[in-house]
Scaffold this motif. Sequence first.
Motif, PDB file in Angstrom:
ATOM      1  N   VAL A 128       0.849  -1.192   0.000  1.00  0.00           N
ATOM      2  CA  VAL A 128       0.000   0.000   0.000  1.00  0.00           C
ATOM      3  C   VAL A 128       0.883   1.240   0.000  1.00  0.00           C
ATOM      4  N   LEU A 129       0.743   2.053  -1.053  1.00  0.00           N
ATOM      5  CA  LEU A 129       1.520   3.279  -1.195  1.00  0.00           C
ATOM      6  C   LEU A 129       0.684   4.489  -0.803  1.00  0.00           C
ATOM      7  N   GLY A 130       1.375   5.582  -0.474  1.00  0.00           N
ATOM      8  CA  GLY A 130       0.666   6.815  -0.149  1.00  0.00           C
ATOM      9  C   GLY A 130       0.100   7.487  -1.382  1.00  0.00           C
ATOM     10  N   ASN A 131       0.877   7.489  -2.461  1.00  0.00           N
ATOM     11  CA  ASN A 131       0.457   8.101  -3.722  1.00  0.00           C
ATOM     12  C   ASN A 131       0.787   7.159  -4.881  1.00  0.00           C
ATOM     13  N   THR A 132       0.173   7.423  -6.018  1.00  0.00           N
ATOM     14  CA  THR A 132       0.405   6.592  -7.195  1.00  0.00           C
ATOM     15  C   THR A 132       1.868   6.662  -7.622  1.00  0.00           C
ATOM     16  N   ASN A 133       2.459   5.492  -7.818  1.00  0.00           N
ATOM     17  CA  ASN A 133       3.840   5.406  -8.288  1.00  0.00           C
ATOM     18  C   ASN A 133       3.846   4.432  -9.464  1.00  0.00           C
ATOM     19  N   ASN A 134       3.898   4.962 -10.657  1.00  0.00           N
ATOM     20  CA  ASN A 134       3.736   4.141 -11.851  1.00  0.00           C
ATOM     21  C   ASN A 134       4.834   3.101 -12.006  1.00  0.00           C
ATOM     22  N   ASN A 135       6.064   3.459 -11.674  1.00  0.00           N
ATOM     23  CA  ASN A 135       7.172   2.514 -11.827  1.00  0.00           C
ATOM     24  C   ASN A 135       7.024   1.322 -10.878  1.00  0.00           C
ATOM     25  N   VAL A 136       6.612   1.599  -9.651  1.00  0.00           N
ATOM     26  CA  VAL A 136       6.417   0.509  -8.684  1.00  0.00           C
ATOM     27  C   VAL A 136       5.266  -0.386  -9.124  1.00  0.00           C
ATOM     28  N   TYR A 137       4.191   0.244  -9.589  1.00  0.00           N
ATOM     29  CA  TYR A 137       3.035  -0.538 -10.041  1.00  0.00           C
ATOM     30  C   TYR A 137       3.394  -1.435 -11.225  1.00  0.00           C
ATOM     31  N   LEU A 138       4.080  -0.875 -12.223  1.00  0.00           N
ATOM     32  CA  LEU A 138       4.446  -1.652 -13.408  1.00  0.00           C
ATOM     33  C   LEU A 138       5.432  -2.767 -13.060  1.00  0.00           C
ATOM     34  N   SER A 139       6.279  -2.533 -12.067  1.00  0.00           N
ATOM     35  CA  SER A 139       7.260  -3.547 -11.672  1.00  0.00           C
ATOM     36  C   SER A 139       6.593  -4.751 -11.017  1.00  0.00           C
TER      37      SER A 139
ATOM     38  N   ASN B  67      -1.649 -12.465   2.404  1.00  0.00           N
ATOM     39  CA  ASN B  67      -1.016 -13.087   3.567  1.00  0.00           C
ATOM     40  C   ASN B  67      -0.149 -12.091   4.321  1.00  0.00           C
ATOM     41  N   SER B  68       0.340 -11.082   3.592  1.00  0.00           N
ATOM     42  CA  SER B  68       1.182 -10.065   4.204  1.00  0.00           C
ATOM     43  C   SER B  68       0.811  -8.691   3.655  1.00  0.00           C
ATOM     44  N   VAL B  69       0.672  -7.726   4.550  1.00  0.00           N
ATOM     45  CA  VAL B  69       0.317  -6.361   4.158  1.00  0.00           C
ATOM     46  C   VAL B  69       1.499  -5.441   4.462  1.00  0.00           C
ATOM     47  N   VAL B  70       1.990  -4.779   3.430  1.00  0.00           N
ATOM     48  CA  VAL B  70       3.124  -3.855   3.577  1.00  0.00           C
ATOM     49  C   VAL B  70       2.608  -2.430   3.410  1.00  0.00           C
ATOM     50  N   LEU B  71       2.776  -1.626   4.443  1.00  0.00           N
ATOM     51  CA  LEU B  71       2.321  -0.242   4.416  1.00  0.00           C
ATOM     52  C   LEU B  71       3.523   0.689   4.360  1.00  0.00           C
ATOM     53  N   THR B  72       3.524   1.613   3.417  1.00  0.00           N
ATOM     54  CA  THR B  72       4.582   2.618   3.398  1.00  0.00           C
ATOM     55  C   THR B  72       4.216   3.724   4.387  1.00  0.00           C
ATOM     56  N   GLU B  73       5.212   4.464   4.807  1.00  0.00           N
ATOM     57  CA  GLU B  73       4.958   5.547   5.767  1.00  0.00           C
ATOM     58  C   GLU B  73       3.957   6.552   5.210  1.00  0.00           C
ATOM     59  N   GLY B  74       4.038   6.797   3.915  1.00  0.00           N
ATOM     60  CA  GLY B  74       3.123   7.751   3.295  1.00  0.00           C
ATOM     61  C   GLY B  74       1.685   7.261   3.282  1.00  0.00           C
ATOM     62  N   ALA B  75       1.481   5.960   3.345  1.00  0.00           N
ATOM     63  CA  ALA B  75       0.133   5.411   3.306  1.00  0.00           C
ATOM     64  C   ALA B  75      -0.551   5.464   4.672  1.00  0.00           C
ATOM     65  N   LEU B  76       0.233   5.499   5.743  1.00  0.00           N
ATOM     66  CA  LEU B  76      -0.346   5.441   7.087  1.00  0.00           C
ATOM     67  C   LEU B  76      -1.284   6.607   7.354  1.00  0.00           C
ATOM     68  N   GLU B  77      -0.845   7.802   6.987  1.00  0.00           N
ATOM     69  CA  GLU B  77      -1.675   8.986   7.229  1.00  0.00           C
ATOM     70  C   GLU B  77      -2.986   8.916   6.479  1.00  0.00           C
ATOM     71  N   GLY B  78      -2.941   8.481   5.214  1.00  0.00           N
ATOM     72  CA  GLY B  78      -4.158   8.385   4.414  1.00  0.00           C
ATOM     73  C   GLY B  78      -5.123   7.343   4.952  1.00  0.00           C
ATOM     74  N   ILE B  79      -4.585   6.195   5.393  1.00  0.00           N
ATOM     75  CA  ILE B  79      -5.435   5.134   5.934  1.00  0.00           C
ATOM     76  C   ILE B  79      -6.136   5.587   7.193  1.00  0.00           C
TER      77      ILE B  79
ATOM     78  N   ILE C 262      -1.267  -1.061  -4.488  1.00  0.00           N
ATOM     79  CA  ILE C 262      -2.393  -0.131  -4.528  1.00  0.00           C
ATOM     80  C   ILE C 262      -2.020   1.116  -3.725  1.00  0.00           C
ATOM     81  N   THR C 263      -2.856   2.137  -3.807  1.00  0.00           N
ATOM     82  CA  THR C 263      -2.687   3.321  -2.957  1.00  0.00           C
ATOM     83  C   THR C 263      -3.626   3.204  -1.765  1.00  0.00           C
ATOM     84  N   SER C 264      -3.421   4.047  -0.767  1.00  0.00           N
ATOM     85  CA  SER C 264      -4.234   3.974   0.450  1.00  0.00           C
ATOM     86  C   SER C 264      -5.713   4.241   0.164  1.00  0.00           C
ATOM     87  N   SER C 265      -6.005   5.027  -0.869  1.00  0.00           N
ATOM     88  CA  SER C 265      -7.400   5.317  -1.211  1.00  0.00           C
ATOM     89  C   SER C 265      -8.092   4.124  -1.861  1.00  0.00           C
TER      90      SER C 265
END
Length: 209
Positions: free
Chosen positions: A156-167, A191-203, A177-180
């Motif tokens: 879960v990312l804070g904002n859209t990151n096209n390179n990460v998504y395509l990878s 099975n595992s949820v990875v949250l970026t620091e930028g996603a925490l505030e939005g969630i 996905i993004t937090s929204s």
Amino acid sequence: MKVAVLDIKGKETGRKAELSDAVYKIEPNEHAIYLDVKQYLAHQRQGTHKAKERAEIVGSTRKLKKQKGTGTARAGSIKSPIFRGGGRIFGPRPKDYTQKLNKNVKRLARKSALSIKNSDKAITVVEDFQMEAPKTSDFKQILAALGIADKKSLIVLGNTNNNVYLSSRNLPGAEVITSSELSTYKIMNANSVVLTEGALEGIEANLSK
């Protein structure tokens, strides 16, 4: 509740992230999770299924043979469902499968799902990261460093990151996905949820209402 923040190499950065108890540590409501997942799956259905019934078939309406005296079953026109190419009996018709669900129930369901994953120690917080170019092998290295290469993971990312998504797009076990875009189904399906620091505030902003 504080958890360690990792970098993309799987090592601790020395920082701690604050996870709200009101989002990640509530008593899970399994019925709310069921309702939200049920709605999500129902909304994946297009409802465009359609088969022609007797009245919609193009063909002659002439009675094929006389009613009595043939020794066989009586028959109507060639459009009858008992003949090849005839209409279908009670065939599927277009249908809207959308279901209404109260916003508070959906919010409770997502918090319950996150609380379940937190209690299972299936949530990892990583620092925000970028990728210079879309490259699946680099993304696989990140998953391996975090110890989730062989798990079905949700990043879960804070904002859209096209390179990460395509990878990640070619990896069947990983979804970015993004937090929204966070949903109960996606949380429970991983099975595992990875949250970026930028996603925490939005969630927490979306779920702490």
